[in-house]
Scaffold this motif. Structure first.
Motif, PDB file in Angstrom:
ATOM      1  N   ASP A 127      16.864   6.810  -5.234  1.00 15.28           N
ATOM      2  CA  ASP A 127      17.733   6.889  -6.399  1.00 15.28           C
ATOM      3  C   ASP A 127      16.970   7.005  -7.714  1.00 15.28           C
ATOM      4  O   ASP A 127      17.572   7.296  -8.752  1.00 15.28           O
ATOM      5  N   ILE A 128      15.658   6.778  -7.690  1.00 13.78           N
ATOM      6  CA  ILE A 128      14.864   6.938  -8.919  1.00 13.78           C
ATOM      7  C   ILE A 128      13.999   8.199  -8.851  1.00 13.78           C
ATOM      8  O   ILE A 128      13.107   8.389  -9.673  1.00 13.78           O
ATOM      9  N   ASN A 129      14.241   9.051  -7.817  1.00 10.36           N
ATOM     10  CA  ASN A 129      13.557  10.336  -7.695  1.00 10.36           C
ATOM     11  C   ASN A 129      12.045  10.178  -7.563  1.00 10.36           C
ATOM     12  O   ASN A 129      11.266  10.955  -8.127  1.00 10.36           O
ATOM     13  N   ALA A 130      11.631   9.167  -6.795  1.00 12.16           N
ATOM     14  CA  ALA A 130      10.213   8.966  -6.513  1.00 12.16           C
ATOM     15  C   ALA A 130       9.926   9.346  -5.059  1.00 12.16           C
ATOM     16  O   ALA A 130      10.833   9.584  -4.272  1.00 12.16           O
ATOM     17  N   SER A 131       8.653   9.388  -4.705  1.00 13.89           N
ATOM     18  CA  SER A 131       8.246   9.887  -3.396  1.00 13.89           C
ATOM     19  C   SER A 131       8.786   9.057  -2.245  1.00 13.89           C
ATOM     20  O   SER A 131       8.787   7.815  -2.285  1.00 13.89           O
ATOM     21  N   VAL A 132       9.238   9.743  -1.195  1.00 14.28           N
ATOM     22  CA  VAL A 132       9.644   9.140   0.070  1.00 14.28           C
ATOM     23  C   VAL A 132       9.029   9.987   1.181  1.00 14.28           C
ATOM     24  O   VAL A 132       8.388  11.005   0.918  1.00 14.28           O
ATOM     25  N   GLY A 133       9.224   9.582   2.435  1.00 12.43           N
ATOM     26  CA  GLY A 133       8.635  10.361   3.511  1.00 12.43           C
ATOM     27  C   GLY A 133       9.163   9.980   4.877  1.00 12.43           C
ATOM     28  O   GLY A 133       9.949   9.037   5.026  1.00 12.43           O
ATOM     29  N   VAL A 248       2.998   2.463  -5.013  1.00 11.87           N
ATOM     30  CA  VAL A 248       4.060   3.463  -4.994  1.00 11.87           C
ATOM     31  C   VAL A 248       5.372   2.880  -4.496  1.00 11.87           C
ATOM     32  O   VAL A 248       6.441   3.380  -4.820  1.00 11.87           O
ATOM     33  N   ALA A 249       5.301   1.810  -3.687  1.00 11.08           N
ATOM     34  CA  ALA A 249       6.478   1.191  -3.064  1.00 11.08           C
ATOM     35  C   ALA A 249       7.072   2.063  -1.972  1.00 11.08           C
ATOM     36  O   ALA A 249       8.224   1.907  -1.600  1.00 11.08           O
ATOM     37  N   ALA A 250       6.297   3.002  -1.473  1.00  7.68           N
ATOM     38  CA  ALA A 250       6.611   3.758  -0.263  1.00  7.68           C
ATOM     39  C   ALA A 250       5.281   3.932   0.462  1.00  7.68           C
ATOM     40  O   ALA A 250       4.334   4.492  -0.103  1.00  7.68           O
ATOM     41  N   MET A 251       5.202   3.470   1.699  1.00  2.00           N
ATOM     42  CA  MET A 251       3.921   3.488   2.409  1.00  2.00           C
ATOM     43  C   MET A 251       3.334   4.886   2.487  1.00  2.00           C
ATOM     44  O   MET A 251       2.119   5.066   2.365  1.00  2.00           O
TER      45      MET A 251
END
Length: 345
Positions: A127-133, A248-251
């Motif tokens: 929801d904040i348009n940051a990296s996911v995977g 980053v809060a996403a591994m």
């Protein structure tokens, strides 16, 4: 020099005897599924994929981990399940979003591999348009098993035949290992194919960069406190140098940075929920990332033991994670082992 597509790379690995035809097809199917997830992530609010997923009876949908599911968690999970159902290369799938494994439907042929995946790592970033995977791992189905069950997945990470992740950031990247180095492919959106952009990634053995959620510091055990405290002490501390922190809060994002320029990623055990031995899942996150990191010259432990040597006891087992630059991981692990030895003396 012509660009090398993922398909060409896998065919060449097959000719070298590093992958079977079925494993090659499996990895290509996973890559195609990741392209579909990338499209869904890229649409954002335009695709009505943001926010919490709704449960059948109303309210937010909760997964087996006790966490609220995002819409994209559910969409990504369904994409991966559907893409892998009919190809004939899999016996069963296991997802972080599902309590039990899912066998390949009887209507389709079953293969000799098991696929384990976290369909959307870091979904709190959506929801904040940051990296996911997406993170995935491939295991062999035990011989003689015609209908795989949860216990058939409980194999040490050292038995993985392939592992990887797809990072949905400014560009979509697939990072993959089949046990012969770690390689990065970037999605060429015009061509619709993944192209090799970094072969044989190498993590520097030494680093001055670490990644950890400092808000949990008060909950860490003593050796983690001591280790991070020495990092923060900088040049005046026992390490004699300044360290920089990133989170980053996403591994997938943190591990990708480490594979690119080095560093150590830490998600330790903490006392917020002492019944849980860690936050990250061994099968879905720690094992595949540990394989990728080791294949790039790094190291990965739970603070005491090599992650890939841990014998899983449950499909959703959790572990602490220390991975990245080899010398720094060894240093962090030494803090914990020395603490344990002093406590036992």
């Amino acid at each position: 020099m012509p660009s090398i597509s993922l398909t060409r790379h896998l065919i060449e690995e097959q000719r070298s005897g590093h992958v079977t035809p079925d494993l090659r097809l499996l990895l290509e199917v996973v890559a195609r599924a990741c392209k579909r997830i990338s499209v869904a992530v890229g649409k954002g609010a335009l695709g009505d994929v943001l926010g919490e997923a709704a449960a059948a009876g109303g309210g937010d949908s909760i997964n087996v981990q006790g966490e609220a599911q995002k819409k994209l968690d559910v969409i990504s999970n369904e994409i991966l399940l559907e893409a892998n159902a009919w190809g004939g290369h899999l016996a069963a799938c296991a997802s972080e979003e599902m309590e039990h494994c899912q066998q390949i439907p009887d209507a389709f042929p079953r293969g000799n591999y098991l696929l384990v995946f976290d369909p959307l790592d870091g979904s709190s970033n959506i929801d904040i348009n940051a990296s996911v995977g997406t993170i995935f791992s491939v295991l062999r189905c035990p011989e003689g098993v015609s209908a795989a069950q949860d216990h058939d997945f409980l194999q040490a990470g050292s038995t993985q035949v392939a592992a990887g992740y797809c990072l949905y950031g400014p560009s979509t990247m697939l990072v993959l290992t089949i046990g012969h180095g770690t390689h990065a492919f970037t999605l060429d959106r015009e061509q619709g194919s993944f192209v090799l952009t970094t072969g044989h990634m190498r993590i520097p053995a030494q680093t001055r960069e670490f990644a950890i959620n400092m808000s949990n510091q008060r909950h860490w055990e003593a050796p983690t406190q001591a280790y991070v405290g020495d990092l923060l002490a900088g040049q005046d501390g026992p390490r004699g140098q300044d360290f920089n922190m990133r989170w980053v809060a996403a591994m997938v994002g943190d591990v990708h940075r480490i594979l690119t320029r080095g560093g150590i990623f830490i998600y330790p055990w903490d006392r917020k929920d002492p019944a849980k031995p860690g936050k990250l899942r061994l099968m879905y996150e720690a094992n595949p990332m540990a394989m990728l990191v080791e294949q790039a010259g790094g190291a990965a432990t739970n603070g005491r033991t090599r992650i890939l040597d841990i014998a899983p006891t449950s499909l959703h087992q959790r572990v602490p994670v220390f991975l990245g630059s080899k010398d720094e991981v060894e240093t962090a692990t030494r803090y914990h082992l020395q603490h344990d030895a002093s406590a036992a003396a």
